[in-house]
Design a protein around this motif. Structure first.
Motif, PDB file in Angstrom:
ATOM      1  N   ALA A 237       7.642   9.375 -13.357  1.00  0.00           N
ATOM      2  CA  ALA A 237       8.759  10.152 -12.818  1.00  0.00           C
ATOM      3  C   ALA A 237       8.431  10.787 -11.478  1.00  0.00           C
ATOM      4  O   ALA A 237       9.330  11.166 -10.728  1.00  0.00           O
ATOM      5  CB  ALA A 237       9.164  11.242 -13.813  1.00  0.00           C
ATOM      6  N   GLN A 238       7.154  10.911 -11.146  1.00  0.00           N
ATOM      7  CA  GLN A 238       6.754  11.547  -9.896  1.00  0.00           C
ATOM      8  C   GLN A 238       6.901  10.562  -8.731  1.00  0.00           C
ATOM      9  O   GLN A 238       6.637   9.378  -8.862  1.00  0.00           O
ATOM     10  CB  GLN A 238       5.297  12.020  -9.990  1.00  0.00           C
ATOM     11  CG  GLN A 238       4.992  12.861 -11.222  1.00  0.00           C
ATOM     12  CD  GLN A 238       5.782  14.145 -11.266  1.00  0.00           C
ATOM     13  OE1 GLN A 238       5.945  14.804 -10.250  1.00  0.00           O
ATOM     14  NE2 GLN A 238       6.290  14.499 -12.439  1.00  0.00           N
ATOM     15  N   ALA A 239       7.311  11.091  -7.574  1.00  0.00           N
ATOM     16  CA  ALA A 239       7.451  10.253  -6.376  1.00  0.00           C
ATOM     17  C   ALA A 239       6.089   9.936  -5.780  1.00  0.00           C
ATOM     18  O   ALA A 239       5.134  10.705  -5.940  1.00  0.00           O
ATOM     19  CB  ALA A 239       8.322  10.964  -5.349  1.00  0.00           C
ATOM     20  N   VAL A 240       5.996   8.795  -5.099  1.00  0.00           N
ATOM     21  CA  VAL A 240       4.748   8.408  -4.444  1.00  0.00           C
ATOM     22  C   VAL A 240       5.059   7.941  -3.025  1.00  0.00           C
ATOM     23  O   VAL A 240       6.181   7.575  -2.697  1.00  0.00           O
ATOM     24  CB  VAL A 240       4.016   7.279  -5.198  1.00  0.00           C
ATOM     25  CG1 VAL A 240       3.709   7.687  -6.615  1.00  0.00           C
ATOM     26  CG2 VAL A 240       4.829   5.983  -5.183  1.00  0.00           C
ATOM     27  N   GLY A 241       4.041   7.962  -2.187  1.00  0.00           N
ATOM     28  CA  GLY A 241       4.138   7.412  -0.845  1.00  0.00           C
ATOM     29  C   GLY A 241       3.145   6.281  -0.680  1.00  0.00           C
ATOM     30  O   GLY A 241       2.327   6.005  -1.568  1.00  0.00           O
ATOM     31  N   GLY A 242       3.196   5.640   0.473  1.00  0.00           N
ATOM     32  CA  GLY A 242       2.332   4.497   0.701  1.00  0.00           C
ATOM     33  C   GLY A 242       0.854   4.833   0.631  1.00  0.00           C
ATOM     34  O   GLY A 242       0.043   4.038   0.156  1.00  0.00           O
ATOM     35  N   GLU A 243       0.479   6.026   1.104  1.00  0.00           N
ATOM     36  CA  GLU A 243      -0.942   6.357   1.106  1.00  0.00           C
ATOM     37  C   GLU A 243      -1.459   6.644  -0.295  1.00  0.00           C
ATOM     38  O   GLU A 243      -2.657   6.518  -0.559  1.00  0.00           O
ATOM     39  CB  GLU A 243      -1.205   7.534   2.041  1.00  0.00           C
ATOM     40  CG  GLU A 243      -2.628   7.640   2.517  1.00  0.00           C
ATOM     41  CD  GLU A 243      -3.129   6.436   3.316  1.00  0.00           C
ATOM     42  OE1 GLU A 243      -4.357   6.312   3.497  1.00  0.00           O
ATOM     43  OE2 GLU A 243      -2.289   5.617   3.758  1.00  0.00           O
ATOM     44  N   SER A 244      -0.569   7.010  -1.220  1.00  0.00           N
ATOM     45  CA  SER A 244      -0.978   7.135  -2.624  1.00  0.00           C
ATOM     46  C   SER A 244      -1.437   5.783  -3.163  1.00  0.00           C
ATOM     47  O   SER A 244      -2.412   5.693  -3.914  1.00  0.00           O
ATOM     48  CB  SER A 244       0.187   7.654  -3.476  1.00  0.00           C
ATOM     49  OG  SER A 244       0.661   8.879  -2.988  1.00  0.00           O
TER      50      SER A 244
ATOM     51  N   ILE B 210     -13.842  12.686   5.260  1.00  0.00           N
ATOM     52  CA  ILE B 210     -13.216  11.669   6.110  1.00  0.00           C
ATOM     53  C   ILE B 210     -11.706  11.849   6.042  1.00  0.00           C
ATOM     54  O   ILE B 210     -11.141  12.045   4.954  1.00  0.00           O
ATOM     55  CB  ILE B 210     -13.580  10.255   5.630  1.00  0.00           C
ATOM     56  CG1 ILE B 210     -15.070   9.987   5.843  1.00  0.00           C
ATOM     57  CG2 ILE B 210     -12.765   9.200   6.355  1.00  0.00           C
ATOM     58  CD1 ILE B 210     -15.508   8.622   5.356  1.00  0.00           C
ATOM     59  N   PHE B 211     -11.078  11.769   7.193  1.00  0.00           N
ATOM     60  CA  PHE B 211      -9.618  11.775   7.227  1.00  0.00           C
ATOM     61  C   PHE B 211      -9.126  10.406   7.660  1.00  0.00           C
ATOM     62  O   PHE B 211      -9.704   9.772   8.547  1.00  0.00           O
ATOM     63  CB  PHE B 211      -9.087  12.826   8.204  1.00  0.00           C
ATOM     64  CG  PHE B 211      -7.588  12.795   8.320  1.00  0.00           C
ATOM     65  CD1 PHE B 211      -6.792  13.314   7.310  1.00  0.00           C
ATOM     66  CD2 PHE B 211      -6.970  12.216   9.417  1.00  0.00           C
ATOM     67  CE1 PHE B 211      -5.410  13.262   7.399  1.00  0.00           C
ATOM     68  CE2 PHE B 211      -5.587  12.168   9.519  1.00  0.00           C
ATOM     69  CZ  PHE B 211      -4.810  12.690   8.500  1.00  0.00           C
ATOM     70  N   ARG B 212      -8.031   9.955   7.039  1.00  0.00           N
ATOM     71  CA  ARG B 212      -7.399   8.689   7.428  1.00  0.00           C
ATOM     72  C   ARG B 212      -5.962   8.954   7.851  1.00  0.00           C
ATOM     73  O   ARG B 212      -5.181   9.565   7.107  1.00  0.00           O
ATOM     74  CB  ARG B 212      -7.411   7.692   6.272  1.00  0.00           C
ATOM     75  CG  ARG B 212      -6.635   6.398   6.583  1.00  0.00           C
ATOM     76  CD  ARG B 212      -6.658   5.474   5.392  1.00  0.00           C
ATOM     77  NE  ARG B 212      -5.733   4.371   5.526  1.00  0.00           N
ATOM     78  CZ  ARG B 212      -5.975   3.230   6.165  1.00  0.00           C
ATOM     79  NH1 ARG B 212      -7.139   3.065   6.761  1.00  0.00           N
ATOM     80  NH2 ARG B 212      -5.080   2.277   6.226  1.00  0.00           N
ATOM     81  N   CYS B 213      -5.620   8.507   9.043  1.00  0.00           N
ATOM     82  CA  CYS B 213      -4.239   8.609   9.517  1.00  0.00           C
ATOM     83  C   CYS B 213      -3.364   7.640   8.728  1.00  0.00           C
ATOM     84  O   CYS B 213      -3.700   6.459   8.603  1.00  0.00           O
ATOM     85  CB  CYS B 213      -4.157   8.298  11.006  1.00  0.00           C
ATOM     86  SG  CYS B 213      -4.997   9.507  12.049  1.00  0.00           S
ATOM     87  N   ALA B 214      -2.251   8.141   8.217  1.00  0.00           N
ATOM     88  CA  ALA B 214      -1.364   7.325   7.392  1.00  0.00           C
ATOM     89  C   ALA B 214      -0.078   6.941   8.115  1.00  0.00           C
ATOM     90  O   ALA B 214       0.731   6.188   7.579  1.00  0.00           O
ATOM     91  CB  ALA B 214      -1.019   8.071   6.101  1.00  0.00           C
ATOM     92  N   SER B 215       0.114   7.461   9.322  1.00  0.00           N
ATOM     93  CA  SER B 215       1.331   7.178  10.078  1.00  0.00           C
ATOM     94  C   SER B 215       1.032   7.398  11.553  1.00  0.00           C
ATOM     95  O   SER B 215       0.122   8.155  11.910  1.00  0.00           O
ATOM     96  CB  SER B 215       2.463   8.108   9.637  1.00  0.00           C
ATOM     97  OG  SER B 215       3.563   8.033  10.530  1.00  0.00           O
ATOM     98  N   ASP B 216       1.802   6.752  12.410  1.00  0.00           N
ATOM     99  CA  ASP B 216       1.670   7.001  13.844  1.00  0.00           C
ATOM    100  C   ASP B 216       1.895   8.477  14.170  1.00  0.00           C
ATOM    101  O   ASP B 216       1.312   9.004  15.118  1.00  0.00           O
ATOM    102  CB  ASP B 216       2.671   6.149  14.623  1.00  0.00           C
ATOM    103  CG  ASP B 216       2.390   4.656  14.521  1.00  0.00           C
ATOM    104  OD1 ASP B 216       1.315   4.285  13.998  1.00  0.00           O
ATOM    105  OD2 ASP B 216       3.244   3.867  14.956  1.00  0.00           O
ATOM    106  N   THR B 217       2.736   9.143  13.390  1.00  0.00           N
ATOM    107  CA  THR B 217       3.031  10.552  13.657  1.00  0.00           C
ATOM    108  C   THR B 217       1.823  11.451  13.401  1.00  0.00           C
ATOM    109  O   THR B 217       1.754  12.550  13.963  1.00  0.00           O
ATOM    110  CB  THR B 217       4.212  11.029  12.806  1.00  0.00           C
ATOM    111  OG1 THR B 217       3.903  10.851  11.412  1.00  0.00           O
ATOM    112  CG2 THR B 217       5.474  10.251  13.136  1.00  0.00           C
TER     113      THR B 217
END
Length: 386
Positions: free
Chosen positions: A23-30, A126-133
């Motif tokens: 039921a929980q929403a997810v995004g691409g980086e998930s 470590i950080f990973r950029c998930a979008s151009d923004t």
């Protein structure tokens, strides 16, 4: 490579890892974090996650990944809840994970809070950029000034930064003065083949930057084509979700599914003949990989590092009228559509072999374990590392 202890911090990861929380929403980086976690487990590393509290048991283990819960997203008193339970809950979960390395992605306050935790406890992250923004402070999809400040603070203190594309690396160097390296997207095996009963598929959270209204404009000009929209609301744009859903109901050739659990949304790609992307800003969408794995070309405004044009994986357009023309032409030419689909499958077989995609991640992790203690020694420099 020595055995790593690594914790992936993604509050929305649980529905991808554990289908009972669908039921929980997810995004691409998930999806990306979960695929990375599973790949690391298969290679013998000790892997944990910090996610939102969705009612699961703390320290539950799924697919060899130990999951620590941070806080319930709706818990706490407005304004005060930033301190408790959000800051306190996140730090408590990070401490229970007790990892050598911490990995997170997507712009937000959690990046700064993780940086503070790692500085205090002598850990690397470590950080990973998930979008151009994520690479441009003027375009961040972060609502509050406090959270934008925390993101910039954490980004500058990351021990390493990964990006999805060379374009993101260049933007990060220009806008933040930080170096990074490209680490490609992970792809999971294709689901079983299905009957192609969806002419056009659109997937994504319903938010302004995704430009979902362009789908309805397309539907008005292609009344013979069946168009399916899959995507749920985001907290700050509930009104837009209601507007798009109501407008979609006025188009007989549009089926608006709203939010679908990750596992059901994934099955939609096998039913599609074309995938469209209408966003003004993207990173490298998971949707592209899931579509190409099944031989589904993409018609889009966004072509990260020019891969679609270069490899013939669909068509890149510059206007809604051009998108409508491309969709009309491809749906009317089964031979061209089949040729594009074959190129998509071949591209995925060649470019997305597991070891090849995982190598940049493993190299970054290994360098952090063996590298210098000062984070800025790893990210300082004159230009992007790609």
């Amino acid at each position: 490579m020595s055995r790593l202890s690594i914790c992936l911090v993604g509050l929305d990861n649980l529905p991808v890892l554990a289908p009972e929380f669908r039921a929980q929403a997810v995004g691409g980086e998930s999806v990306q974090q979960t695929l990375l976690a599973r790949a690391l487990v298969r290679r013998g590393h000790q892997v944990s996650m910090v996610t939102a509290d969705c009612g699961q048991h703390d320290a539950m283990v799924r697919d060899g990944i130990c999951v620590y819960k941070a806080y319930r997203p709706a818990a706490g008193i407005p304004l005060l809840r930033f301190i408790h339970p959000r800051w306190s809950g996140l730090w408590s979960a990070l401490a229970r994970a007790d990892a050598q390395l911490y990995y997170t992605s997507c712009a937000g306050m959690h990046v700064g809070l993780l940086a503070l935790f790692c500085a205090r406890h002598g850990r690397r992250f470590i950080f990973r950029c998930a979008s151009d923004t994520d690479c441009d402070p003027a375009r961040l999809l972060v609502r509050y000034a406090r959270d934008r400040w925390l993101y910039a603070y954490g980004l500058r203190r990351a021990h390493a930064i990964l990006v999805q594309s060379a374009a993101q690396a260049h933007s990060l160097a220009q806008r933040f003065g930080l170096t990074s390296r490209v680490a490609g997207m992970l792809a999971e095996p294709a689901p079983p083949a299905a009957r192609r009963d969806v002419d056009v598929l659109w997937t994504g959270n319903i938010r302004r930057v995704k430009r979902p209204e362009r789908v309805l404009e397309l539907a008005a000009g292609l009344r013979y084509a069946t168009i399916h929209m899959v995507g749920g609301p985001v907290p700050d744009e509930q009104g837009l979700y209601q507007q798009i859903r109501a407008a979609a109901e006025r188009h007989p050739n549009v089926l608006f599914h709203g939010h679908l659990p990750y596992w059901e949304a994934r099955a939609m790609y096998g039913r599609a003949r074309l995938l469209i992307n209408t966003s003004d800003a993207e990173g490298f969408p998971n949707a592209y990989l899931q579509a190409w794995m099944l031989g589904v070309p993409v018609v889009t405004f966004s072509d990260p590092d020019g891969v679609i044009d270069c490899h013939g994986l669909g068509e890149v357009v510059r206007s809604p009228l051009a998108m409508a023309a491309a969709v009309r032409r491809l749906l009317g030419d089964p031979d061209e559509l089949a040729a594009l689909g074959a190129r998509c499958r071949a591209y995925m077989r060649q470019e997305y072999a597991g070891e090849r995609i995982l190598a940049p991640y493993l190299a970054a992790f290994e360098e952090l374990i063996r590298g210098p203690p000062d984070a800025r020694q790893l990210i300082a420099g004159g230009g992007p590392r790609v």
